[in-house]
Scaffold this active site. Structure first.
Site, short mmCIF file in Angstrom:
data_model
loop_
_atom_site.label_atom_id
_atom_site.label_comp_id
_atom_site.label_asym_id
_atom_site.label_seq_id
_atom_site.Cartn_x
_atom_site.Cartn_y
_atom_site.Cartn_z
N LYS A 139 1.30 -1.04 -0.33
CA LYS A 139 0.23 -0.30 0.24
C LYS A 139 0.42 1.52 0.19
O LYS A 139 1.70 1.69 1.41
CB LYS A 139 -0.91 -0.28 0.99
CG LYS A 139 -1.91 1.36 1.49
CD LYS A 139 -2.86 1.84 2.70
CE LYS A 139 -1.53 2.49 2.34
NZ LYS A 139 -1.39 4.44 2.44
N GLU A 177 9.18 1.40 11.94
CA GLU A 177 10.08 2.13 11.34
C GLU A 177 9.09 3.44 12.03
O GLU A 177 8.74 4.20 10.75
CB GLU A 177 11.40 2.05 10.61
CG GLU A 177 11.90 0.99 10.64
CD GLU A 177 12.11 0.57 12.06
OE1 GLU A 177 13.64 1.84 12.64
OE2 GLU A 177 12.56 -0.05 12.74
N GLU A 218 8.69 16.12 16.30
CA GLU A 218 9.24 16.24 14.85
C GLU A 218 8.47 17.10 14.60
O GLU A 218 7.10 16.63 13.82
CB GLU A 218 8.99 14.83 14.49
CG GLU A 218 9.67 14.64 13.49
CD GLU A 218 9.61 13.20 13.03
OE1 GLU A 218 8.19 12.55 12.84
OE2 GLU A 218 10.89 12.68 12.07
P1 NAD Z 1 2.38 8.70 8.15
O1 NAD Z 1 2.54 7.96 9.68
O2 NAD Z 1 1.61 9.51 7.87
O3 NAD Z 1 2.37 7.59 6.73
C1 NAD Z 1 2.77 6.80 6.81
C2 NAD Z 1 2.55 5.93 5.86
O4 NAD Z 1 1.20 4.96 6.48
C3 NAD Z 1 1.55 5.85 4.29
O5 NAD Z 1 1.89 5.09 3.08
C4 NAD Z 1 0.49 6.28 5.03
O6 NAD Z 1 -0.48 5.99 4.06
C5 NAD Z 1 -0.05 4.82 5.88
N1 NAD Z 1 -1.28 5.12 6.62
C6 NAD Z 1 -1.15 6.27 7.23
N2 NAD Z 1 -2.56 5.88 7.82
C7 NAD Z 1 -2.58 3.98 8.63
C8 NAD Z 1 -3.48 3.17 8.78
N3 NAD Z 1 -4.83 4.33 9.62
N4 NAD Z 1 -2.97 2.36 8.88
C9 NAD Z 1 -2.10 1.69 8.30
N5 NAD Z 1 -1.58 2.48 7.45
C10 NAD Z 1 -1.59 3.94 7.73
O7 NAD Z 1 4.32 8.96 7.15
P2 NAD Z 1 4.64 9.88 6.30
O8 NAD Z 1 4.05 11.28 6.55
O9 NAD Z 1 4.19 9.33 4.74
O10 NAD Z 1 5.87 9.91 6.90
C11 NAD Z 1 6.56 11.13 7.82
C12 NAD Z 1 7.36 10.39 8.83
O11 NAD Z 1 7.73 9.00 8.33
C13 NAD Z 1 8.23 10.63 9.66
O12 NAD Z 1 7.52 10.67 11.38
C14 NAD Z 1 9.63 10.68 9.17
O13 NAD Z 1 10.01 10.18 10.90
C15 NAD Z 1 9.14 8.51 9.62
N6 NAD Z 1 10.44 8.12 8.82
C16 NAD Z 1 11.14 6.83 9.74
C17 NAD Z 1 12.20 6.54 9.06
C18 NAD Z 1 12.87 5.42 9.80
O14 NAD Z 1 13.64 4.41 9.58
N7 NAD Z 1 12.64 5.26 11.49
C19 NAD Z 1 12.63 6.60 7.25
C20 NAD Z 1 11.32 7.60 7.07
C21 NAD Z 1 10.46 8.52 7.49
#
Ligand code: NAD
Length: 516
Positions: A206, A287, A417
């Protein structure tokens, strides 16, 4: 025999011929790749729905990159069922056969490397260098995990004794739901898709809603490289609707997620519930976010500190989980470091990332823009604004790199963050205090220390609690196979993507004992 792993080299854009090649790729992408529609893929079948997710260019907010069909709850369930059926054959394929698919996919991406990177420039607003590194990392994940799987194919050595032959082998786990973020739209999406695949699991991917086009193209690459139908399924959809369905499904075995703390903890909690008919506990790889610190010691090199802080804070507009959004600097060098970071920052150009001279592009979308601008307002109350502080969302979502000095260690902009180009400086009186401030958030992802003091290096190794700790450099830019990546505390399950233990998280270890 495969060749030893070596990370994909970065393109040297100071060379005219590389600049020309990248401009040509941008032209190709602009002319031939944009505006297309991509279906869902379930069991190899292309399914087009009326509802779409449209991907826009964050630097030119009306420009459509492409659109994907949007899955419903029913289609998400159908995808899990397809993956469960395909698992019964895929799980018995040879590790080398699966690894070879990844090698072929890597070769195929390499052939169009600049075009893929140019798409990242368009879909996520990445400057050339950042886009090039994202594509290189995607290739690295394929090459690295393929080799790791070949090594793991025969398991790990254990003891046998007379009359008894013992083996310790790894077997695939089951249906994996891969949920990537938008920020490393190619690398992380590819990494969390191919790690389960090469380990013998089937995948329902997804993609992130802001960046689904690169994911659709990557699934095509995998199919061309030989992934059979049902083994990879592509279901874009709303995180809350489709995401929950995929996570909750009793036939889901692994959820590999990278994204925010908020969504990661929700997934962790939901996955713990054993659903009717479920015969296993779900494995969650989550992560999540970061609030990463660079410490500058009193004898640290000021120029190195300034360059490291600048790169960590503003690379890809601070939209990295590893972004160094907090600089904790010893009072003796504080003014010099702040002054130099401001100088370097103000020499850089923020603008359309299609231009080679752009250092920083836009932030990803309107919601991010609003959130970051909100933090800048908070920062004005919490610290002294020394650079930037403004934004312009008339054409794209542009925010000036913003620096606050003299911020209290407990302030909101030092704790939360922001995921944007906002840097906070805090002054400390000693190395002890620096470590205490560095550890005072709920996150523990990356950190760096700029110091020439050997005793302080050794102390930080023990007492700076982060998953990735760097000395005398920036705190971003981990490379697959060189800097396995993942964090402590609320940064996640510390799975160490691109590291030697990663694939085993996707498999069940099995002890086999044969008596002669
Ligand atoms: P997000 O949590 O908003 O979304 C991540 C994914 O989760 C997307 O595909 C989104 O559609 C999906 N999602 C949203 N709600 C969901 C649910 N209820 N159930 C299942 N999936 C769901 O994050 P983002 O804005 O895409 O990315 C930014 C975040 O990612 C930041 O917090 C960043 O620090 C983190 N990040 C962490 C790492 C790491 O390795 N630790 C790497 C990159 C980004």
């Amino acid at each position: 025999m495969t060749t030893p792993y070596r990370h994909e080299p970065f393109t040297d854009f100071s060379l005219k011929e590389n600049q020309e090649a990248f401009k040509k790729a941008l032209k190709t992408v602009n002319k031939e790749w944009l505006g297309k529609e991509y279906p869902l893929i379930i069991n190899g079948e292309r399914i087009t729905t009326d509802a779409k997710i449209v991907s826009y260019n964050p630097a030119k907010k009306d420009e459509v990159i492409g659109s994907v069909s949007k899955a419903t709850k029913e289609l998400a369930e159908k995808a899990i069922e397809a993956a469960a059926t395909a698992f019964e054959t895929w799980r018995y394929t040879k590790a080398e056969e699966r690894a070879n698919i990844l090698f072929r996919a890597a070769a195929s991406i390499r052939r169009k490397k600049h075009e893929f990177s140019a798409l990242l420039v368009k879909e996520a607003g990445k400057p050339w260098k950042e886009a090039d590194a994202d594509t290189a990392e995607a290739i690295d994940f394929l090459e690295y995990y393929a080799r790791q799987m070949i090594e793991l194919a025969n398991g790990k050595p254990i003891n046998s004794r007379e009359g008894e032959y013992n083996q310790y082998i790894y077997t695939p786990t089951g249906v994996t739901v891969s949920i990537p973020p938008w920020n490393f739209l190619f690398a992380i999406m590819a990494g969390i898709t191919v790690a389960p695949l090469v380990s013998g699991n089937t995948v329902v991917l997804k993609p992130a809603s802001a960046t689904p086009i690169i994911a659709a193209l990557f699934v095509d690459v995998l199919e061309e490289a030989g992934v059979p139908k049902g083994v990879i399924n592509f279901v874009p959809g709303s995180g809350s609707e489709v995401g929950d369905t995929l996570v909750d499904h009793p036939k889901t075995s692994i959820i590999t997620f990278t994204g925010s703390r908020e969504v990661g903890t929700r997934i962790f909690e939901r996955a713990a519930v054993v659903q009717p008919g479920q015969q296993h506990l779900k494995q969650v790889i989550a992560e999540m976010g970061g609030k990463d610190t660079i410490i500058v010691d009193k004898d640290g090199d000021v120029e190195l500190a300034a360059q490291s802080i600048f790169t960590s804070a503003f690379g890809f507009a601070g939209q990295k989980c590893s972004a160094g959004s907090r600089a904790v600097v010893h009072a003796d060098v504080y003014d010099a470091v702040v002054e130099r970071v401001v100088e370097i920052t103000e020499e850089q150009i923020t603008g359309n990332p299609e231009s080679h001279s752009t250092y920083m592009g836009p932030v990803i979308d309107a919601a991010s823009y609003e959130k970051i601008m909100g933090y800048i307002e908070i920062g004005k109350e919490e610290g002294r604004l020394v650079s930037g502080g403004t934004g312009d969302d008339s054409k794209g979502f542009f925010i000036q790199p913003t620096i606050f000095a003299d911020v209290d260690a407990e302030a909101k902009i030092m704790q939360e963050e922001i995921f944007g180009p906002v840097l906070a400086f805090s002054k400390v009186a000693s190395f002890d205090e620096a470590l205490q401030v560095a550890n005072n958030t709920e996150y523990g992802l990356t950190g760096a220390v700029i110091t020439n003091n050997r005793a302080h290096i050794e102390r930080a190794k023990q007492e700076f609690h982060v998953g990735n700790l760097y000395f005398n450099r920036n705190c971003t830019g981990a490379i697959v196979g060189y800097h396995p990546f993942g964090g402590f505390k609320m940064s996640g399950t510390d799975s160490k993507a691109g590291g030697p233990d990663y694939l085993t998280l996707h498999m069940n270890a099995k002890t086999v004992s044969e008596t002669y």
